[in-house]
Design a protein around this motif. Structure first.
Motif, short mmCIF file in Angstrom:
data_model
loop_
_atom_site.label_atom_id
_atom_site.label_comp_id
_atom_site.label_asym_id
_atom_site.label_seq_id
_atom_site.Cartn_x
_atom_site.Cartn_y
_atom_site.Cartn_z
N UNK A 1 3.51 -0.14 4.70
CA UNK A 1 2.09 -0.50 4.76
C UNK A 1 1.78 -1.54 3.70
N UNK A 2 0.93 -2.48 4.06
CA UNK A 2 0.54 -3.52 3.11
C UNK A 2 -0.77 -4.14 3.55
N UNK A 3 -1.39 -4.85 2.62
CA UNK A 3 -2.62 -5.58 2.91
C UNK A 3 -2.38 -7.06 2.68
N UNK A 4 -2.95 -7.87 3.54
CA UNK A 4 -3.06 -9.31 3.30
C UNK A 4 -4.52 -9.57 2.98
N UNK B 1 0.85 -1.19 0.00
CA UNK B 1 0.00 0.00 0.00
C UNK B 1 0.89 1.24 0.00
N UNK B 2 0.43 2.27 -0.68
CA UNK B 2 1.22 3.49 -0.84
C UNK B 2 0.98 4.43 0.33
N UNK B 3 2.07 5.03 0.80
CA UNK B 3 2.01 6.06 1.82
C UNK B 3 2.53 7.35 1.21
N UNK C 1 0.17 -1.35 9.15
CA UNK C 1 1.07 -0.19 9.03
C UNK C 1 2.08 -0.26 10.17
N UNK C 2 3.35 -0.17 9.84
CA UNK C 2 4.39 -0.09 10.87
C UNK C 2 5.26 1.13 10.61
#
Length: 929
Positions: free
Chosen positions: A842-845, A830-832, A855-856
């Motif tokens: 950031x990413x999605x599963x 995912x884009x920040x 998000x970390x």
């Protein structure tokens, strides 16, 4: 039933002090934490007092020190009651030898190559020089052989319960070959003056019935022993007559008698230092008491897996972690056999069974696809997480600091090559000698290659080993892959470029032997069995060679940033960008979605939270440089200096400061002693000023004294105040890094593995420090109190570690509730956007419509005033692009951008449930059966 693919595993170190019943007592806690599989250290019968279980002496029995089979059954019942699976750390590569507890090894010592167990050990029987018969070197003598003999430390004893003779060297039993029993009895009877009595005549008659070479043979020996122990009065006569072999400094004749008897056995006793140059059995690395198993032998494979097969059939074992698979001659064959064994245990049905392997991958190296293997134990992913959380902009200044401290280039290759030379010259010389002799024998087997001298072949092979870049290749008896061919050819060319003598085709010969092209049809005739043996044995050698050179030597010489000096890592690596991290995770989701992800194991060089502290130095390199410069001045009076002699060395002192910051626990009364023990081990592992083989007493005393003095407030108050000031800030930065670290571990593709006790802050040093007892009662009690966590309160009290415990359970609860997503879902970056975008990953599963968004935060120093305060939402000037997702808990489900200040209200990490609103693809899962 526990899930076939674990949701989360938890490693327990079993020992006499923490047995099956102790493990059973923590199962309810593990269940509450969110663990689905207990991952146990080896629990087969091992050497008495073993703290780790890897020195297995009988694969077919449970370890009685762990409370045996009865204790295992109690543990199994508790696991079943709580619906937890069991994964066993299984050791197929080696067994514990010497002493008196391995029946296979004792049989080999008694019968030599005639033992049915000789095929299970990789022994080069003909290597020992100046002997009329082959034998195996036993490097167990603490002094010289002559001193041990003349001091009476080697004794011949009779066991009346067995009717057998053995030599003993303290706790080491050395069975005497039965073919020598006749001469022993005659000499004993003569010395005891008992030849004419009835027992004596019976013993002489027994001996006379077995005349001739090699008698009594293996078939006859049991009857011989039974008859001997059945002779009335024999045991008393033997006890008196053994004085004929009672060696001593003033007993020349008995000493010679015992020596001559020992020289005619299937073994040769020697000083322990001979192991590095003369040992002729394959070991686990350089450990003399662990002998390699020839698991490629079908009978050996079946015997050591018998108990495992039974436990699988009974539904009590749900997975295996396979130790040191790089030690196996043919891993491809091994995993094919293992898959058949699992299928047979399941009654011929193909059912899921979880298998991971201990395999260390080099940079850019891909894991071969082995039958039934789900992935590795996760060292490579631990290092990927470290590198993406490390601030790459700080590594260049750290390079320069290291250049100034060490007076050498920050490049790793020269240091690793020097370490390899040291290991070849000292630790693994004997294994290398076996290979060079075999290579020379192959060359002499045909007129076209007989002019290659043994010395030239040794030098060429040495260059090949020095330039070999990974742990091993995976040739089989039938050939090699294109990847392995390219790897061997590339290494040969690098070795050739480093060769200054005449080539004359020697490297072409070496390459063709390693690839087995030498025995292709149409080539000059060379011995095919020898070529295959050489090529496959080289594979078994390069793994230990790299491990001892890199993990156990270079890691203790190269100290640019200790957070990167981790098993499976590259100390000179650059940091990973978020884009590179995403690419690797997407590939992993497609290729190895079910391998483990570790952040700490029993083998890691330091605790996961100590590592998280040290990686924060990359965010404050300027302050770190100034601090080190000041500390060196403050601590100069504590150094031991005599002319050019300095203890510790400048590079070692620099390493100590990093290690201190990582492990800093000023309230732990044992901390100074723990640091001294760590420093001694680190100094010896580095093999520069001192080593395990050749300890330098003055240097070691200097190191010990330095650590003691700089941690003494009465001597080093100013230093300790400065250290405490920086340590407090690094502790906060490290704690924040740790939250990001465990979030990535739990949410990215793979199975998160938790090492015992690390759900609270873990500042352990290298083993044995990381095997200290864990207070599970405290953790269980605390977990009960955190049923509904107050995140703000936990943040306020973050040093207690309860925040980490609560967050760990929160993550595992999410994994359990969304098991399909995390077991078989896609990974989508995912884009920040915004000024602080580089501080977030950031990413999605997702799987189908279900999704979880993670998000970390990373690089916390500018967000916390250098670690002086906890970051608040106002510090996060960035937004998350959630187009295609409807995020749970946000009123505007159609929003395409979410401010991170709205998402990270309590912690710098978050996981959000969501619905995927885009086009759904059918997920393709990789099958592992």
């Amino acid at each position: 039933m526990p899930p076939a693919i674990p949701i989360a595993t938890y490693r327990l170190q079993l020992s006499a002090d923490f047995d099956f019943d102790a493990a059973a007592s923590v199962v309810p806690y593990l269940k509450a934490l969110g663990i689905t599989h207990l991952y146990a250290s080896p629990f087969m019968r091992a050497r008495k007092g073993s703290a780790h279980g890897y020195d297995v002496t009988d694969h077919a029995q449970f370890n009685p020190e762990l409370s045996g089979e009865e204790g295992f059954e109690r543990l199994s019942a508790v696991l079943r009651q709580h619906d937890l699976g069991l994964i066993l750390d299984f050791v197929p590569n080696h067994v514990g030898v010497h002493y008196d507890d391995n029946p296979w090894w004792l049989d080999v010592l008694e019968w030599g190559p005639a033992s049915p167990h000789a095929a299970s050990f990789d022994i080069d029987w003909e290597q020992l020089p100046y002997r009329a018969r082959g034998g195996v070197l036993l490097p167990i003598i603490g002094s010289s052989y002559s001193q041990a003999l003349e001091n009476g430390e080697i004794e011949l004893r009779y066991d009346p319960a067995e009717g057998s003779f053995s030599a003993w060297y303290f706790e080491h039993r050395l069975p005497i070959a039965p073919e020598r029993y006749g001469e022993i009895l005659r000499m004993i009877l003569k010395d005891a003056g008992a030849e004419e009595g009835a027992p004596g005549r019976a013993m002489l008659a027994l001996a006379s019935r077995y005349q001739g070479p090699r008698r009594p043979n293996r078939k006859e020996a049991p009857s011989f022993k039974a008859e001997l122990k059945g002779i009335p009065g024999a045991a008393d006569i033997i006890a008196r007559g053994l004085t004929a072999y009672r060696a001593g400094g003033d007993r020349t004749v008995p000493t010679q008698a015992l020596h001559h008897l020992l020289e005619r056995q299937h073994y040769k006793l020697g000083h322990w230092r001979l192991a590095s140059s003369d040992i002729n059995y394959r070991r686990f690395f350089d450990i003399n008491t662990l002998a390699g198993l020839r698991v490629e032998d079908a009978g050996t494979f079946e015997a050591i897996h018998r108990l495992v097969k039974r436990l699988i059939a009974e539904g009590k074992l749900h997975g295996l972690r396979l130790d040191h698979i790089d030690g196996l001659r043919d891993p491809v064959q091994y995993f094919q056999r293992l898959r058949r064994l699992v299928r047979d245990a399941h009654g011929g049905r193909s059912r899921p069974f979880y298998v991971v392997i201990e395999k260390i991958l080099g940079e850019h190296e891909k894991l071969p696809s082995f039958a039934g293997v789900h992935g590795t134990t996760g060292y490579e992913w631990m290092n990927v997480i470290t590198l993406v959380l490390t601030d790459g902009s700080g590594l260049e200044p750290l390079d320069e600091i290291w250049r100034q401290v060490s007076n050498q280039s920050p490049k790793l290759e020269p240091i690793l090559r020097d370490a390899k030379r040291r290991v070849l010259e000292t630790l693994l010389t004997s294994e290398f000698t076996v290979l060079t002799r075999l290579l020379a024998r192959i060359a002499s087997g045909h007129y076209s290659t007989r002019d290659y001298s043994a010395d030239s072949l040794r030098q060429a092979l040495e260059l090949y080993v020095l330039h070999f870049p990974v742990y091993r290749t995976y040739l089989t008896s039938s050939g090699l892959s294109a990847h392995d061919r390219e790897l061997i050819s590339g290494t040969i060319e690098r070795a050739r470029a480093d060769w200054f003598a005449a080539d004359d085709g020697i490297f072409d010969f070496l390459r063709d032997t390693l690839t087995m092209d030498l025995i292709k049809p149409g080539r000059a005739h060379h011995s095919a069995p020898r070529v295959r043996r050489f090529a496959l044995k080289v594979q078994q050698f390069t793994g230990p060679m790299m491990a001892k050179s890199l993990e156990d030597t270079t890691f203790y010489r190269y100290h640019r940033l200790l957070a990167l000096n981790e098993v499976g890592g590259d100390p000179a690596a650059r940091a990973l960008s978020a884009a590179e991290f995403h690419r690797m995770m997407r590939a992993r989701a497609g290729e190895w979605p079910h391998g483990m992800t570790a952040t700490a194991t029993h083998d890691t060089k330091r605790g996961e939270d100590a590592r998280a502290r040290i990686m924060a130095l990359s965010e404050i390199p300027g302050e770190w440089t100034s601090a080190v410069a000041r500390w060196k001045l403050l601590n100069a009076p504590q150094l031991l200096v005599d002319g050019d002699f300095r203890a510790p060395s400048a590079t070692f002192e620099y390493m100590l400061y990093q290690a201190l910051l990582g492990a800093w626990q000023p309230d732990d009364a044992s901390f100074p002693q723990r640091m001294q023990e760590y420093a001694l081990k680190a100094a010896r592992e580095g093999k520069q000023e001192t080593s395990w083989l050749n300890p330098h007493a003055a240097y070691e005393e200097g190191v010990k004294g330095f650590v003691e003095k700089i941690l003494d407030p009465s001597l080093s108050g100013e230093f300790l105040n400065a250290l405490q000031t920086l340590a407090q800030r690094l502790s906060l930065l490290g704690a924040l890094n740790s939250l990001s670290q465990i979030t990535l571990k739990a949410m990215t593709p793979g199975v998160p593995d938790f090492y015992q006790g690390t759900e609270l802050w873990d500042y352990s040093l290298v083993d044995p420090d990381n095997r200290r007892p864990v207070d599970f009662a405290e953790r269980a009690g605390r977990l009960d109190a955190l049923e509904k966590p107050d995140w703000d309160r936990l943040v306020e009290k973050w040093p207690s570690g309860h925040l980490k415990l609560a967050w760990t359970r929160h993550l595992l609860k999410l994994r359990t509730g969304l098991a399909d997503i995390f077991t078989g879902g896609e990974y989508a970056p995912l884009e920040v956007s915004g000024p602080h975008r580089d501080h977030f990953i950031a990413f999605a599963r997702r799987r189908g419509r279900e999704a979880a968004i993670t998000v970390v935060t990373r690089w916390f120093a500018p967000l916390t005033d250098g670690g002086r305060h906890w970051p608040g939402p106002e510090n996060y000037d960035a937004a998350l692009n959630v187009e295609g997702y409807a995020v749970e808990g946000f009123a505007d489900a159609d929003a395409k951008q979410l401010r991170l200040s709205d998402l990270l209200t309590h912690l710098p990490v978050t996981v959000l449930k969501a619905r995927f609103t885009g086009a759904v693809k059918l997920a393709r899962e990789r099958a592992h059966t």
